[in-house]
Design a protein around this motif. Structure first.
Motif, PDB file in Angstrom:
ATOM      1  N   HIS A 180       5.520   6.923   0.149  1.00  0.00           N
ATOM      2  CA  HIS A 180       6.550   6.082   0.724  1.00  0.00           C
ATOM      3  C   HIS A 180       6.063   4.588   0.074  1.00  0.00           C
ATOM      4  CE1 HIS A 180       9.779   8.472   2.496  1.00  0.00           C
ATOM      5  NE2 HIS A 180       8.699   8.967   3.174  1.00  0.00           N
ATOM      6  N   SER A 181       4.638   4.462   0.159  1.00  0.00           N
ATOM      7  CA  SER A 181       3.928   3.032  -0.095  1.00  0.00           C
ATOM      8  C   SER A 181       4.524   3.002  -1.453  1.00  0.00           C
ATOM      9  CB  SER A 181       2.543   3.287   0.202  1.00  0.00           C
ATOM     10  OG  SER A 181       1.884   2.075  -0.325  1.00  0.00           O
ATOM     11  N   VAL A 206       9.974   0.114   6.036  1.00  0.00           N
ATOM     12  CA  VAL A 206       9.237   0.532   7.353  1.00  0.00           C
ATOM     13  C   VAL A 206      10.181   1.337   8.262  1.00  0.00           C
ATOM     14  CG1 VAL A 206       7.335   0.209   8.991  1.00  0.00           C
ATOM     15  CG2 VAL A 206       7.273  -0.740   7.045  1.00  0.00           C
ATOM     16  N   ILE A 207      11.287   0.657   8.443  1.00  0.00           N
ATOM     17  CA  ILE A 207      12.033   1.402   9.440  1.00  0.00           C
ATOM     18  C   ILE A 207      12.700   2.747   9.098  1.00  0.00           C
ATOM     19  CG2 ILE A 207      14.409   0.909  10.535  1.00  0.00           C
ATOM     20  CD1 ILE A 207      14.142  -2.220  10.070  1.00  0.00           C
ATOM     21  N   GLN A 249      -0.375   0.188  11.208  1.00  0.00           N
ATOM     22  CA  GLN A 249      -1.850   0.387  11.687  1.00  0.00           C
ATOM     23  C   GLN A 249      -2.716   1.477  10.731  1.00  0.00           C
ATOM     24  OE1 GLN A 249      -3.167  -1.464  13.902  1.00  0.00           O
ATOM     25  NE2 GLN A 249      -5.135  -0.803  13.011  1.00  0.00           N
ATOM     26  N   LYS A 250      -1.924   2.665  10.401  1.00  0.00           N
ATOM     27  CA  LYS A 250      -2.418   3.675   9.598  1.00  0.00           C
ATOM     28  C   LYS A 250      -2.471   3.174   8.163  1.00  0.00           C
ATOM     29  CE  LYS A 250      -4.174   7.892   9.143  1.00  0.00           C
ATOM     30  NZ  LYS A 250      -5.214   8.206   9.825  1.00  0.00           N
ATOM     31  N   ALA A 251      -1.609   2.539   7.730  1.00  0.00           N
ATOM     32  CA  ALA A 251      -1.632   2.027   6.238  1.00  0.00           C
ATOM     33  C   ALA A 251      -2.838   1.062   6.098  1.00  0.00           C
ATOM     34  CB  ALA A 251      -0.200   1.235   5.804  1.00  0.00           C
ATOM     35  N   GLY A 300      -5.832   1.518   3.680  1.00  0.00           N
ATOM     36  CA  GLY A 300      -6.026   0.476   2.654  1.00  0.00           C
ATOM     37  C   GLY A 300      -4.766   0.402   1.655  1.00  0.00           C
ATOM     38  N   ILE A 301      -3.630   0.929   2.307  1.00  0.00           N
ATOM     39  CA  ILE A 301      -2.459   0.556   1.317  1.00  0.00           C
ATOM     40  C   ILE A 301      -1.495  -0.015   1.888  1.00  0.00           C
ATOM     41  CG2 ILE A 301      -2.746   3.035   0.533  1.00  0.00           C
ATOM     42  CD1 ILE A 301      -0.567   4.159   2.518  1.00  0.00           C
ATOM     43  N   GLY A 302      -0.628  -0.703   1.085  1.00  0.00           N
ATOM     44  CA  GLY A 302       0.430  -1.586   1.609  1.00  0.00           C
ATOM     45  C   GLY A 302       1.848  -0.911   2.141  1.00  0.00           C
ATOM     46  N   LEU A 303       2.563  -1.434   2.797  1.00  0.00           N
ATOM     47  CA  LEU A 303       3.697  -0.873   3.334  1.00  0.00           C
ATOM     48  C   LEU A 303       4.763  -1.542   3.481  1.00  0.00           C
ATOM     49  CD1 LEU A 303       3.962   2.275   4.374  1.00  0.00           C
ATOM     50  CD2 LEU A 303       3.741   1.284   6.870  1.00  0.00           C
ATOM     51  N   GLY A 304       5.892  -1.029   3.260  1.00  0.00           N
ATOM     52  CA  GLY A 304       7.364  -1.856   3.385  1.00  0.00           C
ATOM     53  C   GLY A 304       7.664  -2.465   2.131  1.00  0.00           C
ATOM     54  N   HIS A 305       9.081  -2.671   1.805  1.00  0.00           N
ATOM     55  CA  HIS A 305       9.503  -3.213   0.566  1.00  0.00           C
ATOM     56  C   HIS A 305       9.055  -4.758   0.174  1.00  0.00           C
ATOM     57  CE1 HIS A 305      12.351  -4.448   3.485  1.00  0.00           C
ATOM     58  NE2 HIS A 305      12.909  -5.337   2.593  1.00  0.00           N
TER      59      HIS A 305
END
Length: 61
Positions: free
Chosen positions: A25-26, A32-33, A48-50, A54-59
């Motif tokens: 998904h990253s 994220v929603i 927090q897990k991302a 060390g990965i980015g999350l969200g658009h």
């Protein structure tokens, strides 16, 4: 009067499959929603897990 009962938080461990899905998904830049609804985890838990991985999350990053 009856007292309001507090909702208990149930913690779930992160499996290897959960982490793999989060990484997919990253890369796909899924909001994220949407990830939260699919995985049944809170947005803050995902973020927090991302961060720990060390990965980015969200658009929008």
């Amino acid at each position: 009067m009856k007292k309001a009962t507090k909702k208990r938080v149930k913690r779930r461990e992160w499996t290897k499959a959960d982490i793999k899905e989060l990484k997919v998904h990253s890369k796909a830049r899924t909001p994220v929603i949407k990830i939260a609804k699919m995985t049944k985890r809170s947005e803050s838990a995902l973020r927090q897990k991302a961060l720990n991985l060390g990965i980015g999350l969200g658009h929008q990053r």
